[in-house]
Design a protein around this motif. Sequence first.
Motif, PDB file in Angstrom:
ATOM      1  N   CYS A  63      54.801  46.524  53.968  1.00  0.00           N
ATOM      2  CA  CYS A  63      53.911  45.413  54.289  1.00  0.00           C
ATOM      3  C   CYS A  63      54.140  44.259  53.328  1.00  0.00           C
ATOM      4  N   GLU A  64      54.256  43.064  53.878  1.00  0.00           N
ATOM      5  CA  GLU A  64      54.313  41.860  53.050  1.00  0.00           C
ATOM      6  C   GLU A  64      52.902  41.564  52.555  1.00  0.00           C
ATOM      7  N   ALA A  65      52.725  41.519  51.244  1.00  0.00           N
ATOM      8  CA  ALA A  65      51.375  41.385  50.701  1.00  0.00           C
ATOM      9  C   ALA A  65      51.378  40.514  49.463  1.00  0.00           C
ATOM     10  N   LEU A  66      50.265  39.831  49.271  1.00  0.00           N
ATOM     11  CA  LEU A  66      50.050  38.978  48.104  1.00  0.00           C
ATOM     12  C   LEU A  66      48.681  39.285  47.536  1.00  0.00           C
ATOM     13  N   GLY A  67      48.616  39.621  46.252  1.00  0.00           N
ATOM     14  CA  GLY A  67      47.345  39.869  45.585  1.00  0.00           C
ATOM     15  C   GLY A  67      47.024  38.733  44.642  1.00  0.00           C
ATOM     16  N   LEU A  68      45.866  38.118  44.799  1.00  0.00           N
ATOM     17  CA  LEU A  68      45.470  36.993  43.963  1.00  0.00           C
ATOM     18  C   LEU A  68      44.167  37.303  43.237  1.00  0.00           C
ATOM     19  N   GLU A  69      44.187  37.141  41.931  1.00  0.00           N
ATOM     20  CA  GLU A  69      42.975  37.304  41.137  1.00  0.00           C
ATOM     21  C   GLU A  69      42.116  36.066  41.340  1.00  0.00           C
ATOM     22  N   CYS A  70      40.985  36.234  41.998  1.00  0.00           N
ATOM     23  CA  CYS A  70      40.175  35.077  42.382  1.00  0.00           C
ATOM     24  C   CYS A  70      38.700  35.442  42.404  1.00  0.00           C
ATOM     25  N   ASP A  71      37.891  34.652  41.726  1.00  0.00           N
ATOM     26  CA  ASP A  71      36.439  34.797  41.760  1.00  0.00           C
ATOM     27  C   ASP A  71      35.921  33.935  42.905  1.00  0.00           C
ATOM     28  N   VAL A  72      35.446  34.568  43.972  1.00  0.00           N
ATOM     29  CA  VAL A  72      35.034  33.807  45.142  1.00  0.00           C
ATOM     30  C   VAL A  72      33.819  32.925  44.871  1.00  0.00           C
ATOM     31  N   ALA A  73      33.094  33.201  43.784  1.00  0.00           N
ATOM     32  CA  ALA A  73      31.954  32.367  43.426  1.00  0.00           C
ATOM     33  C   ALA A  73      32.382  31.033  42.831  1.00  0.00           C
ATOM     34  N   ASP A  74      33.646  30.901  42.486  1.00  0.00           N
ATOM     35  CA  ASP A  74      34.206  29.682  41.888  1.00  0.00           C
ATOM     36  C   ASP A  74      34.905  28.880  42.978  1.00  0.00           C
ATOM     37  N   ALA A  75      34.280  27.817  43.438  1.00  0.00           N
ATOM     38  CA  ALA A  75      34.805  27.042  44.562  1.00  0.00           C
ATOM     39  C   ALA A  75      36.186  26.475  44.267  1.00  0.00           C
ATOM     40  N   ALA A  76      36.401  25.973  43.053  1.00  0.00           N
ATOM     41  CA  ALA A  76      37.700  25.391  42.705  1.00  0.00           C
ATOM     42  C   ALA A  76      38.792  26.455  42.699  1.00  0.00           C
ATOM     43  N   ALA A  77      38.464  27.645  42.177  1.00  0.00           N
ATOM     44  CA  ALA A  77      39.434  28.740  42.163  1.00  0.00           C
ATOM     45  C   ALA A  77      39.805  29.155  43.580  1.00  0.00           C
ATOM     46  N   VAL A  78      38.828  29.172  44.473  1.00  0.00           N
ATOM     47  CA  VAL A  78      39.083  29.530  45.865  1.00  0.00           C
ATOM     48  C   VAL A  78      39.994  28.493  46.521  1.00  0.00           C
TER      49      VAL A  78
END
Length: 279
Positions: A63-78
């Motif tokens: 499977c082609e996959a990408l894992g991103l460390e992201c805090d969904v509560a942070d709008a800019a990070a999203v």
Amino acid sequence: MYRKVFANKVFDRKVVLITGGCAGIGRALVLRMAQAGARLVIFDLDRASLDSLVQHLQDHLNCEALGLECDVADAAAVERAMALVVERFGGIDVLVNNAGITHRSRFIDTEVAVFQRIMAVNYFGALHCTHAALPSLLERRGQVIVLSSLSGFAPLLYRSAYSASKHALHGLFETLRAEHRDAGLGVMLVCPGFTATDLRKNALVGDGSIQAQPTLTLGKVASPQDVAEAIFQAALRRQRLLVLSNVDWRARLLARVFPALFEKLLPRLSGVKPPVAGD
């Protein structure tokens, strides 16, 4: 046990983004979508778990996959993470807003900061991700899947902040569906019942600290794999609402038609004992 995918190619090569995808229902849905041939994007806060899951997807499911460390509560990070996804994959076909946290405490004992944190992840996290992904989803006539709860339409004792966040999700995403009804955007709200996940292990209490909660004992506790399979099948049909609960439609009907009786049954339906002072 995962079901095999036969001739169905609905999600083959589609870009599916799942938040909170390293554990519980999120992880089970990642694996199920990978089985269906999707290209996966996983948002989570645990870098080690992300790396391990992506490696597993590549090695065992091709499977082609990408894992991103992201805090969904942070709008800019999203916004930054979504830009990376679109740059790499060209767009997003399915967004699964799964990331969430919970608590267990009486309203009177719950600090306002706990409400703010629950809303930041459960409600604003879904809002941030959907707002950032919406242009691509509309362009591709894609689908948004939102993990709500039985408490999204009925009260749940000692979960006032959690319940409020789920009610808010219904208001937001039912409106989104209505606004884009002619644009081909699918919006599905999913209301699982008690499921064997790690959510309770990181539950907040009234002062905002983390305290693992006892396992619920009401009825049969669903497995993440069974919930993921039900979500997958409903997504194939672009269903609007999926209610999965040990008390299922009867609780919803009771809450709407006989609310006073439902409130009397809440302690048993909630599957928890009242928190004692100091909890």
